[in-house]
Write an enzyme that holds these catalytic residues in place. Structure first.
Site, mmCIF file in Angstrom:
data_model
loop_
_atom_site.group_PDB
_atom_site.id
_atom_site.type_symbol
_atom_site.label_atom_id
_atom_site.label_comp_id
_atom_site.label_asym_id
_atom_site.label_seq_id
_atom_site.Cartn_x
_atom_site.Cartn_y
_atom_site.Cartn_z
ATOM 1 N N LYS A 15 -1.779 -24.009 23.122
ATOM 2 C CA LYS A 15 -0.805 -22.944 23.362
ATOM 3 C C LYS A 15 -0.449 -22.966 24.856
ATOM 4 O O LYS A 15 -1.226 -23.443 25.679
ATOM 5 C CB LYS A 15 -1.420 -21.585 23.021
ATOM 6 C CG LYS A 15 -1.852 -21.506 21.535
ATOM 7 C CD LYS A 15 -1.179 -20.376 20.818
ATOM 8 C CE LYS A 15 -1.617 -20.248 19.388
ATOM 9 N NZ LYS A 15 -0.582 -20.622 18.407
ATOM 10 N N GLU A 64 2.542 -25.927 21.901
ATOM 11 C CA GLU A 64 3.402 -24.749 21.791
ATOM 12 C C GLU A 64 3.569 -24.141 23.180
ATOM 13 O O GLU A 64 2.644 -24.186 23.990
ATOM 14 C CB GLU A 64 2.760 -23.702 20.880
ATOM 15 C CG GLU A 64 2.613 -24.160 19.436
ATOM 16 C CD GLU A 64 1.939 -23.094 18.567
ATOM 17 O OE1 GLU A 64 2.666 -22.272 18.004
ATOM 18 O OE2 GLU A 64 0.701 -23.082 18.477
ATOM 19 N N HIS A 120 -3.616 -27.897 9.538
ATOM 20 C CA HIS A 120 -2.286 -28.470 9.802
ATOM 21 C C HIS A 120 -2.376 -29.904 10.348
ATOM 22 O O HIS A 120 -1.685 -30.799 9.893
ATOM 23 C CB HIS A 120 -1.511 -27.625 10.814
ATOM 24 C CG HIS A 120 -1.312 -26.193 10.403
ATOM 25 N ND1 HIS A 120 -1.173 -25.798 9.098
ATOM 26 C CD2 HIS A 120 -1.210 -25.053 11.147
ATOM 27 C CE1 HIS A 120 -0.995 -24.487 9.049
ATOM 28 N NE2 HIS A 120 -1.028 -24.004 10.281
ATOM 29 N N LYS A 150 -3.547 -19.271 4.132
ATOM 30 C CA LYS A 150 -4.576 -19.804 5.020
ATOM 31 C C LYS A 150 -5.195 -18.639 5.796
ATOM 32 O O LYS A 150 -4.483 -17.665 6.019
ATOM 33 C CB LYS A 150 -3.899 -20.855 5.875
ATOM 34 C CG LYS A 150 -4.220 -20.802 7.341
ATOM 35 C CD LYS A 150 -3.428 -21.738 8.169
ATOM 36 C CE LYS A 150 -3.406 -21.189 9.510
ATOM 37 N NZ LYS A 150 -3.767 -21.212 10.653
ATOM 38 N N LYS A 158 7.004 -28.742 5.492
ATOM 39 C CA LYS A 158 8.005 -29.135 6.506
ATOM 40 C C LYS A 158 8.634 -30.462 6.075
ATOM 41 O O LYS A 158 7.905 -31.397 5.711
ATOM 42 C CB LYS A 158 7.348 -29.307 7.880
ATOM 43 C CG LYS A 158 6.900 -27.986 8.508
ATOM 44 C CD LYS A 158 6.333 -28.235 9.898
ATOM 45 C CE LYS A 158 5.663 -26.991 10.462
ATOM 46 N NZ LYS A 158 6.568 -25.997 11.022
ATOM 47 N N ASP A 210 -7.641 -22.758 13.966
ATOM 48 C CA ASP A 210 -6.297 -22.241 13.697
ATOM 49 C C ASP A 210 -5.316 -23.367 13.355
ATOM 50 O O ASP A 210 -4.524 -23.248 12.419
ATOM 51 C CB ASP A 210 -5.803 -21.478 14.935
ATOM 52 C CG ASP A 210 -4.473 -20.783 14.705
ATOM 53 O OD1 ASP A 210 -4.302 -20.187 13.624
ATOM 54 O OD2 ASP A 210 -3.609 -20.823 15.602
ATOM 55 N N HIS A 230 1.319 -24.508 5.393
ATOM 56 C CA HIS A 230 2.777 -24.549 5.459
ATOM 57 C C HIS A 230 3.303 -25.834 6.109
ATOM 58 O O HIS A 230 4.455 -26.188 5.935
ATOM 59 C CB HIS A 230 3.351 -23.285 6.130
ATOM 60 C CG HIS A 230 3.243 -23.261 7.617
ATOM 61 N ND1 HIS A 230 2.112 -22.865 8.283
ATOM 62 C CD2 HIS A 230 4.139 -23.581 8.594
ATOM 63 C CE1 HIS A 230 2.317 -22.934 9.590
ATOM 64 N NE2 HIS A 230 3.537 -23.371 9.807
ATOM 65 N N ARG A 233 0.818 -1.223 0.000
ATOM 66 C CA ARG A 233 0.000 0.000 0.000
ATOM 67 C C ARG A 233 0.842 1.259 0.000
ATOM 68 O O ARG A 233 0.432 2.281 -0.534
ATOM 69 C CB ARG A 233 -0.891 0.014 1.241
ATOM 70 C CG ARG A 233 -2.008 -0.989 1.140
ATOM 71 C CD ARG A 233 -2.621 -1.328 2.473
ATOM 72 N NE ARG A 233 -3.704 -2.263 2.233
ATOM 73 C CZ ARG A 233 -4.979 -2.015 2.464
ATOM 74 N NH1 ARG A 233 -5.344 -0.874 2.997
ATOM 75 N NH2 ARG A 233 -5.896 -2.901 2.189
HETATM 76 C C1 BG6 Z 1 -0.159 -21.015 12.236
HETATM 77 C C2 BG6 Z 1 -1.088 -20.665 13.365
HETATM 78 O O1 BG6 Z 1 -0.875 -21.417 11.098
HETATM 79 O O2 BG6 Z 1 0.690 -22.082 12.648
HETATM 80 C C3 BG6 Z 1 -0.312 -20.294 14.610
HETATM 81 O O3 BG6 Z 1 -1.908 -19.570 12.970
HETATM 82 C C4 BG6 Z 1 0.650 -21.398 14.979
HETATM 83 O O4 BG6 Z 1 -1.186 -20.040 15.701
HETATM 84 C C5 BG6 Z 1 1.497 -21.770 13.767
HETATM 85 O O5 BG6 Z 1 1.470 -20.945 16.033
HETATM 86 C C6 BG6 Z 1 2.349 -22.974 14.056
HETATM 87 O O6 BG6 Z 1 3.243 -23.171 13.002
HETATM 88 P P1 BG6 Z 1 4.663 -23.798 13.268
HETATM 89 O O7 BG6 Z 1 5.278 -23.909 11.911
HETATM 90 O O8 BG6 Z 1 5.386 -22.863 14.182
HETATM 91 O O9 BG6 Z 1 4.413 -25.120 13.916
#
Ligand code: BG6
Length: 501
Positions: A350, A219, A243, A151, A185, A238, A181, A48
């Site tokens: 988390k 996490e 994932h 995403k 990995k 999320d 993503h 922007r």
């Molecule tokens: C993201 C989530 O898609 O993936 C986050 O929005 C999360 O909340 C993250 O922490 C985890 O990814 P990674 O690669 O750190 O395991």
């Protein structure tokens, strides 16, 4: 072997955002350093702000300096920076897409195969594609044009389908790259190879031998400054929706006929569609949710740090109350012959005591208990932080008596000198190569929302206060309500000894 990549222009929307600064630009730089970008490849960053090309190149230098603290090769830097251009498209400029088309139309600078990376707010995905189409920039009659969608793809099944309907007004399915993503990995990519390149696993990979499977993402981090996003999303949407379900699909799918994108996706789709819908009438036995309360978590260097609870973090940002889960554990069953009766426990949280992502497989009891207290075998595929495969077996303790103990065979996937590649690097390369095998087909996205939506809905309707768990602790005891049998328990990281056996 490196695949041939057509010269192309990568058009990066949201170029000044966090993802681009931390992952995408440094990732593209490393691809360049590894000789994986076509010679003429160009990057057009779209943002922007009104910036000159020089100003943007100075910003990129800042991103690289921050990421590569030990420095980088000046020759690669000169080559990389010369690839980079900037286009500002402030929302107030009605002609900005016309101007972008005019800029990209200069064939002496920009290769005409175009890969768009939409690292923008989800509400902007369809708008941008419509605008690109309006100025002829997704037309494939002479060159390929691909669009990578970050995403989340929708927030539930109807919104995902609505987004799909919007996108397919202008794009063919083969042009859409829906990213997760986790699929970039290397340890996740190793799941399929572990299963199918080793003859020893496949005969055991079924309900006859497997007691249950746990797929875990824990996490230590909290929600940070993403309170508004997170509170509207929750752990289930999320992490679990894509994932973890994608990870489950790779663990449980049948062997694809070959490694072509179509064959791999076909098996994942079949698997995701055969997961039994959750029985929302008995949800309390099948799913558990909670929120973290204040506590003390371990930070990188092994020290503890006092942290506030989720509700307090929300209050700080003006959100007064919340029923959003930061911990979610769900039991799933797969209705096919291979997995009949095998529970899959999928959990994400988390602010746990450790950060670890793993697949833990517990095998059934040996047919004969030769020695009292004999343990069941486990196989763990650890995704992060350590990428490894670990097998736990029972072995005699040397000595006069007959007693067993558990031994661990630990095979690190990563050996000294191996490259460390960020998932976004792999996935951006796949986008430029035109390889969608690590991207999601719309049928996968739909199957995932179909599974998640009823749980989200039931949880949203249930207004009883959520269970609170102390930040930095292990799973709340109450979560074990979802286990099928009393001898099942949560596995933690890969070290022996910390777990109940
Ligand atoms: C993201 C989530 O898609 O993936 C986050 O929005 C999360 O909340 C993250 O922490 C985890 O990814 P990674 O690669 O750190 O395991």
């Amino acid at each position: 072997m490196a695949k041939q990549i057509d010269p192309c222009t990568l058009v990066l929307f949201g170029a000044s955002g966090n993802l681009s600064r931390i992952k995408l630009m440094p990732g593209l730089f490393r691809l360049d350093a590894a000789g994986r970008l076509a010679d003429d490849m160009k990057i057009l960053s779209v943002g922007r702000s009104e910036l000159s090309r020089d100003q943007w190149q100075a910003e990129i230098k800042g991103m690289l300096d921050k990421k590569f603290k030990d420095g980088y090769d000046q020759k690669v830097y000169d080559r990389f920076i010369a690839r980079n251009h900037y286009h500002s498209n402030p929302p107030t400029d009605a002609d900005s897409f016309q101007k972008m088309a005019a800029k990209l139309g200069d064939e002496s600078i920009f290769p005409q195969n175009l890969a768009y990376f939409l690292s923008v707010r989800p509400t902007d995905f369809a708008v941008i594609v419509e605008q690109l189409s309006g100025v002829g920039l997704v037309d494939e009659s002479k060159y390929w044009r691909r669009v990578l969608i970050e995403k989340p793809f929708g927030t539930d099944l109807p919104s995902a389908q609505a987004l799909q309907a919007e996108l397919t007004k202008y794009l063919k399915e083969s042009q859409i790259y829906r990213i997760d993503h986790y699929l970039g990995k290397s340890a996740v990519q190793n799941i399929m190879l572990t299963r199918f390149a080793n003859t020893m696993f496949e005969p055991l990979w079924n309900s006859e031998h497997i007691d249950h499977i746990q797929i875990t993402n824990n996490e230590t981090l909290g929600v940070g400054d993403r309170t508004t996003f997170y509170d509207a999303t929750g752990a289930l949407r999320d992490m679990f929706q894509s994932h973890l379900l994608q990870t489950l699909a790779l663990v449980a799918m049948e062997k694809p006929a070959d490694l072509t994108p179509d064959s791999i996706r076909a098996e994942k789709i079949k698997l995701l569609q055969s997961i039994r819908p959750v029985d929302t009438k008995n949800l309390n036995k099948q799913a558990f949710r909670a929120q973290y309360a204040a506590g003390r978590v371990c930070v990188g260097d092994g020290h503890g740090e006092n942290v506030t609870g989720y509700l307090e973090e929300l209050k700080r940002d003006g959100i007064e109350s919340s029923h959003t889960e930061t911990y979610a554990a769900v039991k799933l069953f797969i209705d096919n012959p291979r997995w009949k009766g095998v529970p899959f426990y999928v959990r994400t949280a988390k602010r746990m005591h450790e950060g670890n992502t793993a697949i833990s497989i517990r095998f059934k009891k040996a047919p004969m208990e030769l020695v009292a207290g004999q343990h069941q075998n486990w196989l763990t595929i650890n995704i992060q932080p350590r990428e490894c495969i670990k097998m736990e077996i029972e072995s005699k303790i040397p000595g006069l008596d007959v007693a067993t103990r558990t031994l661990s065979i630990d095979a690190p996937q990563r050996q000294q000198g191996d490259e460390t590649i960020d998932s976004y690097e792999t996935l951006m390369l796949n986008l430029m190569e035109g390889d969608p095998s690590q991207y999601l087909h719309i049928s996968e996205v739909e199957a995932q929302w179909r599974l998640v939506d009823p749980i989200v809905k039931a949880w949203a309707e249930d207004k009883t206060p959520l269970h609170q768990y102390t930040a930095g602790n292990r799973d709340p005891q109450e979560s074990s309500v979802i286990f099928e049998s009393q001898d099942q328990f949560w596995r933690y990281s890969i070290e022996l000894g910390g777990d109940k056996h």
